[in-house]
Design an enzyme around this catalytic site. Structure first.
Site, short mmCIF file in Angstrom:
data_model
loop_
_atom_site.label_atom_id
_atom_site.label_comp_id
_atom_site.label_asym_id
_atom_site.label_seq_id
_atom_site.Cartn_x
_atom_site.Cartn_y
_atom_site.Cartn_z
N HIS A 196 10.64 21.19 -16.61
CA HIS A 196 10.27 19.78 -16.48
C HIS A 196 9.07 19.64 -15.56
O HIS A 196 8.91 20.40 -14.59
CB HIS A 196 11.46 18.99 -15.93
N SER A 399 22.67 23.48 -27.56
CA SER A 399 21.90 22.26 -27.37
C SER A 399 22.26 21.18 -28.37
O SER A 399 22.79 21.45 -29.44
CB SER A 399 20.41 22.60 -27.47
#
Length: 476
Positions: A196, A399
């Site tokens: 991120h 995921s």
């Protein structure tokens, strides 16, 4: 855009400065796989010339102006009526945008009506969550209850941890990396290229040396490259950001392999610090079968998650937990508060812990487990339907983030609020995303795509998601 509500500003004669998008330096786009003839497979010349980062609209053109009340407003009520109208139209707009929300990891399925009674209080948890301050309107008893819940989830005893409810996921990363830097002032920060952006923001803020590590096609950290970069810097301690779900592909770094790589390169446990960025999947992973465990029984230093993502808190917030032994380097007594403080921010939203406490109590471990399984099932459904329609798509094993080719039309991207990077986009399947909603999206995508590629081939995204997941003519 279908369903959008046009709202005029109260003061149309205000002169506004134009926003210059060329002043923003775009990030380089990922490379496209070359076809056998050397041309970029499936990408036409227009795409290659025009594909730049697409910025959103300048909000100054649609903002709600703040104007002074007229002298007789308290009698006429015109200002109240105007504001009520703005809010009503804004609420209608929110309802429409929520119907077409797929690209960002927010759980929009919540009901906190029972907590409306608390909105009349200015609740502030300034200072250390475990030490009361002189400010009495706080929610520390809720905050510590939430922290204890997460401490059990990540297997650390009450007396061994310290943490707090942050204002967002980024703050959790800023704090975790700051603790690492305080433990190792001369340490090097290692983070995969798909971490991120807040991780690299932390490196800039703290003036840390930062080494970007390559990733596998899945988005997971490449531990072979990690090993090479560790060996090149053996003289300095290592501070590592481990992703429990990357931003774009939802990839989970192999924590055990990261630890093995560190130890194999000669880094003893007193020479490295691991921060786990679990923004979304940090709360989902404990309920996924065969998933590697994030636990303080392993040599990690801190874990952070977002509260407004999988949990479904209506305001941005997060949870940050670290080891008590590490946080003392940050703590300082504040006489003004009659407390200690080791947080990033001073004042902290005291409502957020109550919202988190409320949801954790209502759902519990079993409730979250059911929601995780639902998200994974629906994500597999979306991936299978995309592939059946001839659209390249990838879904990592652990995921609920489905990656596929970037839609050609930016209006379509904005309508469905898709997150895009280079040649790919993604949908994050959250508890609020139903099969019915996915079907509406799929039908619109397939219908529009047939017009986008009437005279050209779909793009090749093998460089982004792997040849086995690409559906371009070269890799079908």
């Amino acid at each position: 855009m279908a369903g959008a509500v046009e709202i005029k500003t109260a003061s149309p004669n205000v002169t506004r400065r134009n926003f210059d998008p060329t002043a923003v330096v775009p990030e380089p786009l990922p490379p496209v796989v070359a076809a056998a003839n050397g041309e970029d497979a499936g990408v036409d010349k227009l795409d290659k010339k025009s594909r730049e980062i697409v910025l959103g609209k300048n909000v100054h053109t649609t903002c709600f102006a703040v104007t002074e009340p007229e002298a007789n407003d308290e009698f006429t009520g015109d200002k109240e009526a105007y504001m009520a109208g703005v809010l009503a139209r804004y609420r209608k707009s929110l309802m429409e945008r929520t119907k077409h929300h797929l690209g960002y990891p927010y759980n929009l399925d919540f009901d906190y009506g029972a907590l409306a009674q608390l909105q009349h209080f200015s609740i502030n948890n300034l200072g250390d969550p475990f030490i009361e301050s002189n400010y009495g309107v706080h929610s520390r008893q809720f905050e510590v209850g939430v922290l204890d819940w997460f401490a059990r989830l990540w297997e650390i005893e009450k007396n061994d941890y310290w943490g707090y409810i942050t204002n967002c996921g980024t703050e959790g990363n800023l704090h975790g990396i700051l603790v690492g830097r305080e433990v190792f002032p001369d340490g090097i920060l290692y983070a995969s290229r798909e971490s991120h952006y807040s991780v690299f923001k932390a490196a800039r803020m703290y003036r840390m040396e930062c080494v970007k590590v390559d990733t596998l096609i899945s988005g997971e950290i490449d531990c072979a490259d990690f090993r090479a970069k560790l060996l090149a810097n053996k003289s300095k301690p290592a501070i590592i950001n481990v992703n429990i779900g990357t931003t774009v592909k939802g990839a989970v770094d192999d924590l055990d392999l990261v630890i093995q790589t560190l130890e194999g390169c000669g880094f003893s446990r007193d020479r490295f610090y691991i921060h786990c960025d679990g923004a979304l999947f940090g709360l989902m992973m404990p309920f996924v079968k065969r998933a590697p465990k994030v636990s303080f029984k392993k040599p990690i230093g801190s874990v952070s998650v977002s509260g407004h993502k999988f949990v479904g808190c209506p305001m941005p917030c997060g949870v940050q937990i670290t080891r008590m032994e590490h946080v003392n380097a940050l703590s300082s007594n504040v006489e003004y508060l009659a407390s200690r403080d080791a947080t990033i921010m001073g004042s902290r939203n005291g409502h957020a812990p109550i919202f988190l406490w409320y949801t954790l109590n209502r759902k519990g471990y079993n409730g979250f487990a059911k929601e995780v399984q639902k998200c994974l099932r629906n994500a597999h459904y979306l991936k299978d339907q995309l592939r059946a329609a001839g659209i390249g798509a990838m879904l990592n094993e652990l995921s609920s983030t489905v990656v596929f080719e970037r839609p050609r039309d930016e209006d379509f991207v904005r309508r469905w609020q898709l997150a895009c990077e280079g040649n790919i986009a993604h949908v994050v399947v959250m508890p609020s995303v139903s099969i019915e909603k996915l079907d509406v999206f799929l039908n619109e995508l397939v219908k529009n795509r047939s017009t986008w590629y009437q005279e050209k081939q779909p793009p090749c995204i093998a460089a982004d998601i792997g040849k086995e997941n690409c559906a371009c003519p070269l890799h079908k």
